[in-house]
Design a protein around this motif. Structure first.
Motif, PDB file in Angstrom:
ATOM      1  N   HIS A 116       0.824  -1.677  -0.561  1.00 17.74           N
ATOM      2  CA  HIS A 116       0.162  -0.336   0.430  1.00 17.74           C
ATOM      3  C   HIS A 116       0.796   1.327   0.185  1.00 17.74           C
ATOM      4  N   THR A 117       1.980   1.043   0.221  1.00 17.98           N
ATOM      5  CA  THR A 117       3.090   2.484   0.432  1.00 17.98           C
ATOM      6  C   THR A 117       3.775   3.486  -0.742  1.00 17.98           C
ATOM      7  N   TYR A 118       3.700   2.554  -1.592  1.00 23.98           N
ATOM      8  CA  TYR A 118       4.884   2.906  -3.241  1.00 23.98           C
ATOM      9  C   TYR A 118       3.969   1.828  -4.115  1.00 23.98           C
ATOM     10  N   PRO A 119       2.497   1.771  -4.349  1.00 24.50           N
ATOM     11  CA  PRO A 119       1.428   0.763  -4.831  1.00 24.50           C
ATOM     12  C   PRO A 119       2.814   1.067  -7.060  1.00 24.50           C
ATOM     13  N   GLY A 120       3.375   1.566  -6.607  1.00 23.48           N
ATOM     14  CA  GLY A 120       3.244   2.139  -8.624  1.00 23.48           C
ATOM     15  C   GLY A 120       4.965   1.310  -8.390  1.00 23.48           C
ATOM     16  N   ARG A 121       5.884   1.471  -7.325  1.00 20.32           N
ATOM     17  CA  ARG A 121       7.304   0.924  -7.258  1.00 20.32           C
ATOM     18  C   ARG A 121       8.008  -0.207  -7.704  1.00 20.32           C
ATOM     19  N   PRO A 122       8.536  -0.851  -8.581  1.00 15.43           N
ATOM     20  CA  PRO A 122       8.902  -1.731  -9.340  1.00 15.43           C
ATOM     21  C   PRO A 122       9.325  -2.552  -8.756  1.00 15.43           C
ATOM     22  N   TRP A 123       9.986  -3.602  -8.609  1.00 14.27           N
ATOM     23  CA  TRP A 123      10.662  -5.145  -8.171  1.00 14.27           C
ATOM     24  C   TRP A 123      11.807  -4.730  -8.420  1.00 14.27           C
ATOM     25  N   PRO A 124      12.821  -4.814  -8.572  1.00 20.46           N
ATOM     26  CA  PRO A 124      13.055  -5.270  -6.422  1.00 20.46           C
ATOM     27  C   PRO A 124      13.074  -3.852  -5.698  1.00 20.46           C
ATOM     28  N   LEU A 125      13.455  -2.478  -5.988  1.00 19.69           N
ATOM     29  CA  LEU A 125      13.040  -1.340  -5.385  1.00 19.69           C
ATOM     30  C   LEU A 125      12.176  -1.123  -4.346  1.00 19.69           C
ATOM     31  N   ASN A 126      10.793  -1.634  -4.517  1.00 21.32           N
ATOM     32  CA  ASN A 126       9.923  -1.862  -3.565  1.00 21.32           C
ATOM     33  C   ASN A 126      10.594  -2.951  -1.803  1.00 21.32           C
ATOM     34  N   THR A 127      10.876  -4.153  -3.237  1.00 18.06           N
ATOM     35  CA  THR A 127      11.608  -5.549  -1.559  1.00 18.06           C
ATOM     36  C   THR A 127      12.913  -4.129  -0.668  1.00 18.06           C
ATOM     37  N   LEU A 128      13.512  -3.827  -1.715  1.00 12.07           N
ATOM     38  CA  LEU A 128      14.790  -3.182  -0.731  1.00 12.07           C
ATOM     39  C   LEU A 128      14.326  -2.112   0.055  1.00 12.07           C
ATOM     40  N   THR A 129      13.452  -1.374  -0.309  1.00 10.49           N
ATOM     41  CA  THR A 129      12.788  -0.544   0.722  1.00 10.49           C
ATOM     42  C   THR A 129      11.819  -1.094   2.089  1.00 10.49           C
ATOM     43  N   VAL A 130      11.323  -2.203   1.756  1.00 12.75           N
ATOM     44  CA  VAL A 130      10.909  -2.562   2.753  1.00 12.75           C
ATOM     45  C   VAL A 130      11.808  -3.538   3.387  1.00 12.75           C
ATOM     46  N   LYS A 131      13.033  -4.394   2.906  1.00 18.35           N
ATOM     47  CA  LYS A 131      14.491  -4.651   3.839  1.00 18.35           C
ATOM     48  C   LYS A 131      15.136  -3.374   4.451  1.00 18.35           C
ATOM     49  N   TYR A 132      15.597  -2.339   4.089  1.00 23.13           N
ATOM     50  CA  TYR A 132      15.498  -1.204   4.339  1.00 23.13           C
ATOM     51  C   TYR A 132      15.456  -0.169   5.783  1.00 23.13           C
ATOM     52  N   THR A 133      14.045  -0.037   5.160  1.00 23.83           N
ATOM     53  CA  THR A 133      13.621   0.144   6.002  1.00 23.83           C
ATOM     54  C   THR A 133      12.908  -0.269   7.683  1.00 23.83           C
ATOM     55  N   ASP A 134      13.251  -2.151   7.619  1.00 18.32           N
ATOM     56  CA  ASP A 134      12.444  -2.465   8.789  1.00 18.32           C
ATOM     57  C   ASP A 134      14.081  -2.750   8.970  1.00 18.32           C
ATOM     58  N   LEU A 135      15.607  -2.525   8.688  1.00 14.66           N
ATOM     59  CA  LEU A 135      16.421  -2.579   9.075  1.00 14.66           C
ATOM     60  C   LEU A 135      16.857  -1.783  10.031  1.00 14.66           C
ATOM     61  N   TYR A 136      16.375  -0.039   9.561  1.00 14.99           N
ATOM     62  CA  TYR A 136      16.767   0.733  10.319  1.00 14.99           C
ATOM     63  C   TYR A 136      16.375   0.811  11.194  1.00 14.99           C
ATOM     64  N   MET A 137      14.530   0.772  11.624  1.00 14.39           N
ATOM     65  CA  MET A 137      13.692   0.634  12.550  1.00 14.39           C
ATOM     66  C   MET A 137      14.483  -0.078  14.186  1.00 14.39           C
ATOM     67  N   ARG A 138      14.549  -1.912  13.956  1.00 19.64           N
ATOM     68  CA  ARG A 138      15.106  -2.605  14.283  1.00 19.64           C
ATOM     69  C   ARG A 138      16.494  -1.731  14.212  1.00 19.64           C
ATOM     70  N   ARG A 139      17.134  -1.441  14.192  1.00 20.45           N
ATOM     71  CA  ARG A 139      19.060  -1.835  14.555  1.00 20.45           C
ATOM     72  C   ARG A 139      18.726  -0.515  15.398  1.00 20.45           C
ATOM     73  N   ALA A 140      18.189   0.833  15.229  1.00 17.41           N
ATOM     74  CA  ALA A 140      17.452   1.752  15.942  1.00 17.41           C
ATOM     75  C   ALA A 140      16.860   1.667  17.273  1.00 17.41           C
ATOM     76  N   TYR A 141      15.776   0.845  17.145  1.00 17.03           N
ATOM     77  CA  TYR A 141      14.699   0.422  18.584  1.00 17.03           C
ATOM     78  C   TYR A 141      16.321  -0.100  19.258  1.00 17.03           C
ATOM     79  N   SER A 142      16.340  -1.665  18.763  1.00 19.62           N
ATOM     80  CA  SER A 142      16.984  -1.908  19.709  1.00 19.62           C
ATOM     81  C   SER A 142      18.630  -1.116  20.642  1.00 19.62           C
ATOM     82  N   ARG A 143      19.288  -0.052  20.029  1.00 18.82           N
ATOM     83  CA  ARG A 143      20.508  -0.150  20.799  1.00 18.82           C
ATOM     84  C   ARG A 143      19.687   1.285  21.327  1.00 18.82           C
ATOM     85  N   ILE A 144      18.070   1.673  21.293  1.00 20.23           N
ATOM     86  CA  ILE A 144      17.769   2.829  22.128  1.00 20.23           C
ATOM     87  C   ILE A 144      17.201   1.848  23.467  1.00 20.23           C
ATOM     88  N   GLN A 145      16.860   0.669  23.141  1.00 23.24           N
ATOM     89  CA  GLN A 145      17.154  -0.146  24.591  1.00 23.24           C
ATOM     90  C   GLN A 145      17.518  -1.047  25.242  1.00 23.24           C
TER      91      GLN A 145
END
Length: 656
Positions: A116-145
């Motif tokens: 739903h976020t980027y409905p027109g974004r092609p693969w693999p750009l959309n897949t990379l966006t998912v991976k890197y946003t998840d990695l960013y939030m997980r890394r920042a949240y883990s560091r905060i904890q």
């Protein structure tokens, strides 16, 4: 016995093709084995043989590798460490000596990237966006904890981006393109949220800090991307969210403060047309608000009794409760009056404010407009710096004025409010609503995701210290507020990618210049010396003795000292003469093993190689020149740099 399926094929004979992750692993493994490993082994061999010099040690390729490793480590580790370390509680808390405040973390709008976020974004750009946003939030949240170790974590809604669109058994998305996504997809997103946040909640440990009751995480507050907005909320979608996260309307006593969470996206249906037809959406929140003052008193009283080691509630009376009244039945409680704690309101949608109300200097996307020349006070109305008072499909930037006033009156004694939805930071003091005095200070928390339109995501840290007696009366008479906040900014992920791109362009330029200089002959490089696989053999020395063909006692002449290979391959056609060398062609009976690896003289214009000095008996290829040498040097140097750097980069990603 092997079974057969409906198509006549053996069961288990065929399997699903490999996934992208497995294929990427195989490609990376082959690259390391056949590209990087030989180069590394050659370098180790040169180092052991003493062929490395200071000049070769500081060659361009090695300098680029060191530079890349520094840049990658800086972008993947140091920036996160520096950002979180700068938010240490002691750096901004301002409490009297000996205070032991309760520390809370607000996280807003993760909005996990999905179709739903980027409905027109092609693969693999959309897949990379998912991976890197998840990695960013997980890394920042883990560091905060691990570094900040908050006592309580609270989410302010919009946990998913397309959660409202994924169908249930009783509901479906208004948009046709999303109707193929159902409960199974939502459950995968739920598991993904847990992998990022819930699984890393205890990275710093689960032992409560001294003087604190324990660690807590609350993620029940829904957002418009989780449920929809107003009449757009579907009952099935809301029931699913409540089943897995809990009720959106709740009251929590944390750090001697009363936190009141309201499902503002459902409540907003009350002010829309034909609201009576959707009472099941807004009525539960309205009933919650009607009883919120009494509920606050009961919870405060129970908290005070627990702090004193007393029984928090009266025992349940033995009387029959009718079935229709079971849902509203409450535990008996002590009716002693207590002093109310400061109330903190939590709503995903910000409270109403006049259009153009400034958000302050910490708003990133649109900083305050500079005042006119000669004016020192900030502008009273600044449309650029304010949250827009508007709405659209399934969203509304602020609550309606009537709903905001109703919430403030029914909850009462609101001193602070925290909201999300806007993705950027905003700090406003509302003086037109019922509050605990001095107005309601509202902070709209930044999104923690770098894909939500802000270059510097962030979280808000809250430190609370409100010591009270057994009746809830404050013990400390100070002018300090009981709650302090701090905006903790996280790294600029887009800026990190831009720096990678710039350094990559510099790497290409330097390696192209290097290859051009080598091809033109202005710079020379040492060619690697390859060790032969097979031993090099030379013509054997002619022995001296009774069997020496040059000796006078020998029956052979000196011109027969070499074995004629071509004649040696001629076989006798008569079995009577035996197999092997014919007696008429054998010039002498000298042992053939003495000539192993030796070839005869040139004959019939055909030239044979003289020895087995290299892996192949063919002549070595001529050295490349011109563009061929340029391409070879650029390709080889780029392969070495990319192999080492990418290996280090993926190792950093794999390890968090």
């Amino acid at each position: 016995m092997t079974g057969y399926d409906d198509y006549g094929l053996p069961v288990g004979a065929y399997s699903e093709p490999e996934g992208l992750g497995r294929q990427a692993y195989r490609v990376a493994r082959a690259f390391l084995l056949y590209r990087v490993k030989p180069v590394a082994e050659r370098g180790i061999h040169q180092m052991r043989s003493g062929r490395w010099t200071w000049r070769s040690l500081f060659s361009l390729v090695r300098v680029l590798i060191v530079g890349w490793c520094f840049v990658v480590f800086w972008g993947e580790r140091r920036l996160f460490a520096n950002s979180v370390d700068a938010c240490e509680w002691e750096n901004w808390e301002n409490w009297p000596a000996g205070a032991n405040p309760h520390r809370l973390l607000f996280v807003a709008d993760p909005q996990l990237v999905d179709p739903h976020t980027y409905p027109g974004r092609p693969w693999p750009l959309n897949t990379l966006t998912v991976k890197y946003t998840d990695l960013y939030m997980r890394r920042a949240y883990s560091r905060i904890q691990r570094v900040l170790y908050p006592d309580t974590v609270m989410f302010l809604g919009d946990l998913f981006d397309g959660g409202r669109e994924w169908s249930t058994a009783t509901s479906a998305s208004p948009e046709t393109r999303y109707r193929k996504y159902g409960d199974n997809f939502w459950l995968k997103e739920y598991n993904r949220f847990g992998t990022i946040f819930l699984d890393h909640w205890g990275d710093g440990g689960m032992i409560p800090r001294p003087g604190q009751p324990g660690k807590k995480i609350i993620s029940t507050l829904p957002g418009n991307h989780d449920l929809g907005f107003g009449k757009g909320v579907q009952a099935g979608v809301r029931k699913r969210f409540h089943t897995y996260f809990g009720e959106g309307n709740r009251i929590d006593i944390i750090g001697n403060h009363t936190f009141v969470s309201i499902d503002s996206v459902s409540l907003s249906a009350m002010a829309q047309e034909n609201s009576d037809s959707v009472q099941e959406l807004w009525k539960p929140t309205l009933e919650f608000l009607d009883g919120s003052k009494k509920q606050k008193q009961r919870l405060i009283q129970r908290e005070l009794r627990t702090m004193q080691g007393l029984r928090p509630n009266l025992p349940m009376s033995h009387e029959m409760i009718e079935l229709d009244g079971l849902a509203k039945a409450q535990l008996p409680h002590f009716g002693e009056p207590v002093t109310e704690f400061p109330t903190v309101l939590l709503s995903h949608v910000p409270l109403y404010r006049a259009e153009g109300t400034p958000c302050g200097p910490m708003r990133e996307h649109w900083p305050p407009t500079p005042p006119p020349k000669g004016q020192t006070e900030p502008l009273v109305k600044d449309n650029r710096n304010a949250i827009s008072v508007s709405g659209g499909y399934q969203y509304q930037n602020v609550l309606l004025r009537e709903i905001t006033r109703d919430v403030a009156d029914k909850v009462g004694n609101i001193q602070y409010a925290f909201s999300g939805d806007d993705h950027d930071y905003c700090e406003v003091v509302h003086r037109g609503y019922t509050s605990g005095g001095g107005g309601i200070k509202e902070i709209t928390v930044k999104s923690i995701s770098w894909a939500m339109g802000v270059r510097h995501p962030g979280v808000v840290l809250v430190s609370m210290w409100n010591p009270v007696d057994g009746r809830g009366n404050p013990l400390e008479k100070t002018d300090l507020p009981t709650l302090q906040t701090h905006l903790c900014l996280l790294p600029d992920q887009l800026g990190i990618f831009i720096r990678y791109a710039l350094f990559f362009a510099l790497t290409l330029l330097l390696l192209l210049v290097r290859a051009a200089l080598i091809a033109s002959g202005r710079v020379t490089v040492a060619q690697p010396v390859e060790s032969p696989i097979l031993p090099t053999t030379n013509e054997p020395e002619k022995p001296q003795g009774p069997y020496d063909p040059t000796s006078s006692n020998s029956s052979t002449s000196s011109d027969r000292g070499k074995l004629q290979v071509r004649n040696a391959r001629t076989r006798s056609t008569s079995p009577s003469q035996g197999y092997g060398l014919p007696m008429t062609q054998s010039k002498y009976t000298y042992p053939l093993v003495q000539h192993a690896g030796f070839y005869g003289d040139e004959e019939d214009g055909k030239k044979e190689p003289k020895s087995w000095g290299t892996v192949s008996t063919k002549r070595s290829k001529p050295k490349k020149k011109g563009f061929a040498l340029f391409a070879q040097e650029f390709r080889n140097s780029m392969t070495v740099v990319a192999g080492v750097v990418l290996s280090f980069y993926f190792w950093l990603i794999w390890n968090g």
